[in-house]
Design a protein around this motif. Structure first.
Motif, PDB file in Angstrom:
ATOM      1  N   SER A   6       0.727  -1.105  -0.316  1.00 13.19           N
ATOM      2  CA  SER A   6       0.174  -0.144   0.390  1.00 13.19           C
ATOM      3  C   SER A   6       1.105   1.048  -0.190  1.00 13.19           C
ATOM      4  CB  SER A   6      -0.853   0.042   0.853  1.00 13.19           C
ATOM      5  OG  SER A   6      -0.379   0.571   2.272  1.00 13.19           O
ATOM      6  N   SER A   8      -0.183   3.745   2.053  1.00 16.02           N
ATOM      7  CA  SER A   8       0.674   4.431   3.093  1.00 16.02           C
ATOM      8  C   SER A   8       1.581   3.924   3.623  1.00 16.02           C
ATOM      9  CB  SER A   8      -0.530   4.053   3.704  1.00 16.02           C
ATOM     10  OG  SER A   8      -2.103   4.549   3.001  1.00 16.02           O
ATOM     11  N   GLU A  12       4.723   5.123   4.778  1.00 22.37           N
ATOM     12  CA  GLU A  12       5.500   5.264   6.294  1.00 22.37           C
ATOM     13  C   GLU A  12       6.866   5.117   6.696  1.00 22.37           C
ATOM     14  OE1 GLU A  12       4.613   3.309  10.469  1.00 22.37           O
ATOM     15  OE2 GLU A  12       2.747   3.143   8.575  1.00 22.37           O
ATOM     16  N   TYR A  26       3.810  13.958  -2.009  1.00 23.01           N
ATOM     17  CA  TYR A  26       2.236  13.389  -1.412  1.00 23.01           C
ATOM     18  C   TYR A  26       1.340  13.325  -2.837  1.00 23.01           C
ATOM     19  CZ  TYR A  26      -1.493  12.001   1.401  1.00 23.01           C
ATOM     20  OH  TYR A  26      -2.769  11.515   1.975  1.00 23.01           O
ATOM     21  N   PHE A 172       5.140  11.855   9.689  1.00 19.56           N
ATOM     22  CA  PHE A 172       3.954  10.464  10.570  1.00 19.56           C
ATOM     23  C   PHE A 172       3.672  10.195  11.676  1.00 19.56           C
ATOM     24  CE2 PHE A 172       2.997   6.178  11.309  1.00 19.56           C
ATOM     25  CZ  PHE A 172       1.344   6.580  10.357  1.00 19.56           C
ATOM     26  N   ARG A 176      -0.405   8.175  12.012  1.00 20.81           N
ATOM     27  CA  ARG A 176      -1.715   8.960  10.634  1.00 20.81           C
ATOM     28  C   ARG A 176      -0.797  10.262  10.210  1.00 20.81           C
ATOM     29  NH1 ARG A 176      -4.709  13.584  12.220  1.00 20.81           N
ATOM     30  NH2 ARG A 176      -3.924  14.493  14.309  1.00 20.81           N
ATOM     31  N   PHE A 177      -1.089  10.971   8.875  1.00 17.79           N
ATOM     32  CA  PHE A 177      -0.640  11.165   8.405  1.00 17.79           C
ATOM     33  C   PHE A 177      -0.549  12.595   8.449  1.00 17.79           C
ATOM     34  CE2 PHE A 177       0.245   7.808   4.976  1.00 17.79           C
ATOM     35  CZ  PHE A 177       1.301   7.378   5.901  1.00 17.79           C
ATOM     36  N   ALA A 257      -5.849   8.346   3.930  1.00 15.51           N
ATOM     37  CA  ALA A 257      -5.549   6.958   3.082  1.00 15.51           C
ATOM     38  C   ALA A 257      -4.656   7.286   1.378  1.00 15.51           C
ATOM     39  CB  ALA A 257      -6.551   6.148   2.435  1.00 15.51           C
TER      40      ALA A 257
END
Length: 349
Positions: A6, A8, A12, A26, A172, A176-177, A257
């Motif tokens: 993913s 994410s 991360e 991003y 992060f 969470r971002f 997400a």
């Protein structure tokens, strides 16, 4: 990290190793993953664009292009070029309209998503696909359309902190971002007239949009032709972040997400007009979509369609209202027009 990990998880790991990434990084990676993996258009997707709302939208764009080409002298060969053509719906409707006036251009789609290319192939099998404008032919005028294309290009954001201007980054924290201010001073990257803004002010720019408009303007000057950029945005310079995400027709957290929702930002049309003129190209104007479509006769077209198919009259009028209503797409969406130096003025501007 596996190829199908993913986004994410990839972000991360990247942030954990190298620190926060820019908002532009991003957004670019998130949208590249998003458009590569799905068909986002229509009721079953995440959002509906104007060509999917009604055939009238594409038809009127086609009539505008045909009118420009006819008054410019009907030069051949002529190329229809669309940036980010979605499902090919706009091109299908526009070119059906141009054909009635003798305009049957060669069709060129600038598209990088393999998934969307397959869908476009079914709609417009004679199109020629390109990864960017550099392989679009240089001989003959181009009639270029970009509908809801610029809004998906990555934006760069600067935020005024107590220590001066910093680039807005994505970090992060606590699982969470979230947006954070970068460490490097960025005052020199902010226009001098805007540097004294209050702490917390965010300035948003889109270098990719500026580069594309610059390139299109140059091509129009060299080859002749006209271009329409249609998108939601502003024609005055404003502050603040406009980054947003849409999933299943609802706004969601853009940092929740990455790669699973469509990320967009308002187009700053005010900064694009001087770019056009700097290349010796003609900027025709920036007008609200509703006003432009009314000037091209959408109300008469809707009435004709309603009379032709009375059973669909309500749906036709509802679609028109969605395209031109001030509380819907009519004011927020703008039409930005460009033309080669010796080409005529365009209707609606």
């Amino acid at each position: 990290m596996t190829p199908d990990a993913s986004l994410s998880a990839i972000f991360e790991r990247l942030i954990g190793h190298s620190g926060p990434i820019s908002v532009a990084h991003y957004m670019a990676e998130a949208n590249a993953r998003y458009y590569a993996s799905k068909d986002p258009f229509g009721e079953a997707g995440d959002f509906i664009t104007a060509p999917e709302i009604s055939q009238m939208f594409g038809e009127l764009i086609g009539l505008w292009l045909a009118d420009m080409w006819i008054r410019a002298g009907r030069e051949e060969p002529v190329h229809y070029v669309e940036l980010g053509p979605g499902r090919g719906t706009l091109a299908r409707d526009a070119l059906a309209a141009t054909k009635r006036y003798g305009l049957t251009p060669r069709v060129h789609f600038v598209e990088t998503s393999t998934r969307l290319k397959d869908i476009q192939l079914a709609t417009m099998p004679d199109a020629i696909w390109h990864d960017d404008l550099s392989t679009v032919p240089f001989q003959g005028p181009i009639l270029l359309v970009a509908n809801e294309f610029l809004d998906a290009l990555p934006v760069r954001q600067m935020v005024k902190t107590g220590d001066g201007w910093r680039e807005r980054m994505v970090g992060f924290q606590q699982g969470r971002f979230l947006p954070v201010a970068g460490q490097m001073p960025m005052d020199a990257a902010v226009p001098e007239a805007r540097r004294e803004a209050a702490e917390g002010t965010i300035i948003e720019t889109c270098p990719a949009a500026a580069a594309i408009v610059y390139e299109v303007a140059g091509r129009l000057v060299e080859q002749g032709g006209a271009a329409l950029f249609i998108d939601y945005g502003t024609d005055t310079i404003r502050d603040g972040s406009t980054l947003q995400a849409v999933r299943a027709h609802r706004k969601v957290d853009p940092f929740a997400a990455p790669g699973e929702a469509d990320l967009t930002a308002h187009v700053d049309f005010a900064t694009l007009a001087p770019i056009v003129e700097s290349r010796g190209c003609r900027w025709l104007g920036t007008v609200p979509q509703g006003r432009w479509l009314r000037a091209l006769g959408i109300e008469a077209r809707a009435e004709a369609l309603a009379q032709f198919a009375p059973q669909h009259a309500g749906a036709v009028r509802s679609a028109m209202d969605r395209l031109i209503g001030e509380g819907q797409m009519g004011l927020l969406f703008k039409v930005f027009g460009m033309a080669a130096p010796r080409w005529p003025d365009g209707a609606g501007f």
